[in-house]
Enzyme design. Structure first.
Site, PDB file in Angstrom:
ATOM      1  N   HIS A   1      29.957  19.011  44.315  1.00 49.43           N
ATOM      2  CA  HIS A   1      29.086  20.104  43.847  1.00 49.43           C
ATOM      3  C   HIS A   1      28.257  20.713  44.990  1.00 49.43           C
ATOM      4  CE1 HIS A   1      30.131  19.332  39.743  1.00 49.43           C
ATOM      5  NE2 HIS A   1      29.591  18.127  39.724  1.00 49.43           N
TER       6      HIS A   1
ATOM      7  N   HIS B   1      34.083  17.364  36.022  1.00 47.28           N
ATOM      8  CA  HIS B   1      33.265  18.541  36.346  1.00 47.28           C
ATOM      9  C   HIS B   1      33.978  19.401  37.387  1.00 47.28           C
ATOM     10  CE1 HIS B   1      30.411  15.261  35.169  1.00 47.28           C
ATOM     11  NE2 HIS B   1      30.000  16.224  34.356  1.00 47.28           N
TER      12      HIS B   1
ATOM     13  N   ASP C   1      35.046  10.240  35.872  1.00 46.09           N
ATOM     14  CA  ASP C   1      34.306  10.624  34.668  1.00 46.09           C
ATOM     15  C   ASP C   1      35.180  11.437  33.713  1.00 46.09           C
ATOM     16  OD1 ASP C   1      34.356  12.763  36.422  1.00 46.09           O
ATOM     17  OD2 ASP C   1      32.177  12.947  36.594  1.00 46.09           O
TER      18      ASP C   1
HETATM   19 ZN   LIG Z   1      31.844  14.598  37.703  1.00 46.39          ZN
END
Ligand SMILES: [Zn+2]
Length: 340
Positions: A154, A193, A278
């Site tokens: 990120h 994500h 995740d």
């Molecule tokens: Zn993640």
């Protein structure tokens, strides 16, 4: 026999165990796990999901496979400022350094908690990927897994966020390019994500094919299929958003039907994985349903691409994965396939 003694004998060639009929031949392992305990020094508040205990869980699997002789654990070096500046701006590095020194508990650029040891840990994490790139490019190991935290995908050039400080995999990719002259690198990201930081870093780069499967709508909100890169990077960003509940069918299909042909056209000379677990069923921060077997199959798809185009060279980098019970079997599955 003591393991170290075994290795000393084994490295000389054949070893015959006294009293045993079998003769063992030392086999070099195909996968090295790069691990620096300094990454444990990043300590968010005690109830934070991105905790040092994640790496204890990961290393339980790693040490078990090491005892079975299926992988080798290697100590990396920390990143230098020059390594960090391959991706991040001098201003951002200054922000991280000064905010950690000032004792701030939260990075001002985004939702990443800080502690006294955060800079040490973040430099260790980025350096781990750089060391793994050196190991794989030099041929000391065919594949590498970087057991790192804080995660990185990120973080963009001027901004840490989403539990990330430095973009570990992006730094490793740029290092491979600048230091080793690797011209084409594939980064496959199966974290639940979207890897918005990695996408931003390589948006118009041209030397990196970035393939990402992620939950949508979900944090951080980016990753639409319309986001495809521009300039020299045009068409080299491939986003695959899927709704909550997606799993094997959607994600493995995307890897088979979209990644494999894209890699066929791009012909990467090095393959990297943003290995976020995740996306596993039951993770507290995601709603995907991948199983441990699915991670083995995803690893297999990427490994086949590497064997086809990149001499088998794979550098896998841990991203997310927040179930302390889920991480060990997922990592075992990934590493077992990577070692095959
Ligand atoms: Zn993640």
């Amino acid at each position: 026999m003591h393991r170290r003694l075994f290795l000393k004998h084994a490295s000389c060639g054949l070893l015959t165990l006294s009293g045993a009929a079998e003769t063992l031949i030392a086999q070099p392992t195909n996968v090295h796990v790069f691990y620096d305990p300094a990454i444990l020094r990043h300590e968010p508040s005690s109830d934070h999901p991105e905790s040092p205990r994640r790496l204890d869980a990961v290393m339980t699997s790693v040490r078990a496979l090491e005892r079975q002789g299926r992988l080798t654990v290697t100590t990396p070096r920390p990143a230098t400022d020059d390594d960090i500046l391959l991706v991040h701006t001098p201003d951002y590095l200054k922000i991280v350094r000064s905010e950690v020194a000032a004792g701030r508990r939260q990075l001002s650029t985004g939702d990443t908690e800080l502690s006294q040891g955060s800079l040490t840990a973040a430099l260790a994490a980025a350096g781990t990927v750089v060391s793994a790139v050196d190991g794989v490019i030099s041929g000391r190991t065919r594949t590498a897994f970087c057991a790192v935290r804080p995660p990185g995908h990120h973080a963009s050039q001027r901004r840490g966020m989403g539990f990330c400080v430095f973009n570990n995999i992006a730094i490793g990719a740029r290092y491979a390019r600048r230091r080793h002259g690797v011209e084409r690198i594939l980064i496959a990201d199966w974290d639940v994500h979207h890897g918005n930081g990695t996408q931003e870093v390589f948006w118009s780069d041209g030397g990196v094919l970035f393939f990402d499967s992620h939950q949508h709508p979900w944090y951080p909100g980016t990753g639409s299929p319309d986001e495809r890169g521009e300039g020299r990077g045009s068409g080299l960003i491939i986003n695959n958003p899927f709704p909550a509940g997606a799993g094997r069918k959607e994600i493995l299909s995307a890897f088979h039907e979209r990644l494999v042909p894209a890699a066929e056209r791009f012909k990467p000379q090095l393959v990297m994985i943003s290995a976020g677990f995740d996306s596993r069923a039951g993770d507290p921060l995601g709603r995907f349903t991948l199983t441990d077997q699915d991670f083995a199959e995803l690893t297999g798809v990427v490994l086949d691409i590497a064997r086809q185009h990149a001499g088998g060279r794979v550098v896998s980098v841990l991203e997310g994965g927040y179930s302390l019970d889920g991480l060990p079997p997922a990592v075992t599955s990934h590493l077992t396939r990577l070692a095959s």
